[in-house]
Design an enzyme around this catalytic site. Structure first.
Site, short mmCIF file in Angstrom:
data_model
loop_
_atom_site.label_atom_id
_atom_site.label_comp_id
_atom_site.label_asym_id
_atom_site.label_seq_id
_atom_site.Cartn_x
_atom_site.Cartn_y
_atom_site.Cartn_z
N ASP A 31 16.92 20.89 12.39
CA ASP A 31 16.58 22.32 12.52
C ASP A 31 15.17 22.62 13.03
OD1 ASP A 31 19.06 22.41 11.35
OD2 ASP A 31 18.47 23.62 9.62
N LYS A 115 25.21 23.60 12.96
CA LYS A 115 25.59 23.66 11.54
C LYS A 115 25.40 25.07 11.01
CE LYS A 115 21.90 22.26 8.80
NZ LYS A 115 21.09 23.49 8.76
N CYS A 148 17.53 22.37 4.12
CA CYS A 148 18.48 21.66 5.00
C CYS A 148 18.23 20.16 5.03
CB CYS A 148 18.45 22.27 6.39
SG CYS A 148 19.12 23.95 6.37
#
Ligand code: ZN
Length: 202
Positions: A31, A115, A148
Site C-alpha cells: 500500500d 485489495k 494492512c
C-alpha cells in the site's frame, strides 16, 4: 474501568541478518500509495513517506538478486461501507490517491494485487500467485504497520509462509501503533524482525 496511560514495552528481538533463498522469496510492498505516503494524500502520515528510500533500496536489492517484487494496492469503490465510516474516503479506484507513489512505481511485468481489506490475502489471488511462483518466504514492507502490514503478515503466517519484516521499512501513524504491531508480528505470529540492511538474498 480506566486503562493504563502508560505501558511497558516488552523486549522485541530484531536480528542483525536474515539470509533468504532468492528463488523462493518475494518482496511484498504493501500500500505505498499517494493517499498514504504523499503529503497531499487523504490519510497521509509522514512516517509513510520517510520509509520510501529504504523500500526503494530493498526493491533494487531484490531485483538484482532475481527476487520477485509484488505490490499490494489498497482499492476501494465509492461508498465502501466497511472502511469509509472509519477512515473517510481513500484510495478510490482510478484516483490519484490510489496510485502507487512515483518513487516506487512497479516495473513492467510486476504483479500488483488490488485489495479491498486490510489483509492482502482476503478476497484476492495473492496466495495463488505466490504458490504459482513457488514462493515460500516473504519480506513484507510498507504501510500501515498495525493495519494492512500486520493483517497481511498474520494472514501469510496462518498460511505457513515464512515472513521477514524489516522494521525500518514499515510505518505507522503513532509510536504506540508501530511498537504494538511489531510485538504482534514477533510474539504472536513468529515473523522474523530485522533491519532492511540485514536482508540478504542468496
Ligand atoms: Zn483502505
Amino acid at each position: 474501568m480506566k486503562l493504563p496511560a502508560e505501558v511497558k514495552v516488552p523486549s522485541i528481538p530484531v536480528v542483525d541478518k536474515v539470509s533468504l533463498p532468492a528463488k523462493s522469496t518475494a518482496l511484498i510492498v504493501v500500500d505505498m500509495q499517494n493517499d498514504f505516503a504523499h503529503p497531499n494524500g487523504k490519510l497521509y502520515g509522514p512516517s509513510s513517506r520517510e520509509i520510501i528510500p529504504t523500500i526503494r533500496a530493498l526493491i533494487d536489492k531484490a531485483r538484482r538478486a532475481g527476487v520477485r517484487v509484488i505490490y499490494t494496492q489498497d482499492t476501494h469503490y465509492p461508498d465502501d461501507p466497511v472502511e469509509f465510516p472509519i477512515w473517510g474516503p481513500h484510495v478510490v479506484k482510478g484516483t490519484w490517491g490510489w496510485q502507487i507513489v512515483d518513487e516506487l512505481k512497479p516495473a513492467e511485468g510486476d504483479v500488483v494485487i488490488e485489495k479491498m481489506r486490510y489483509d492482502a490475502f482476503f478476497g484476492t489471488p495473492l496466495d495463488h500467485v505466490l504458490r504459482m511462483y513457488g514462493v515460500r518466504q516473504l519480506v513484507v514492507v510498507g504501510t500501515v504497520a498495525n493495519i494492512c502490514v500486520l493483517h497481511t503478515v498474520a494472514s501469510a503466517r496462518l498460511r505457513l509462509y515464512d515472513v521477514v519484516v524489516p522494521v525500518d521499512a514499515v510505518a505507522a501513524l503513532t509510536e504506540f501503533d508501530y511498537v504494538a504491531a511489531l510485538r504482534q508480528m514477533d510474539y504472536l505470529y513468529k515473523a522474523t524482525l530485522t533491519l532492511s540492511s540485514g536482508v540478504e538474498f542468496a
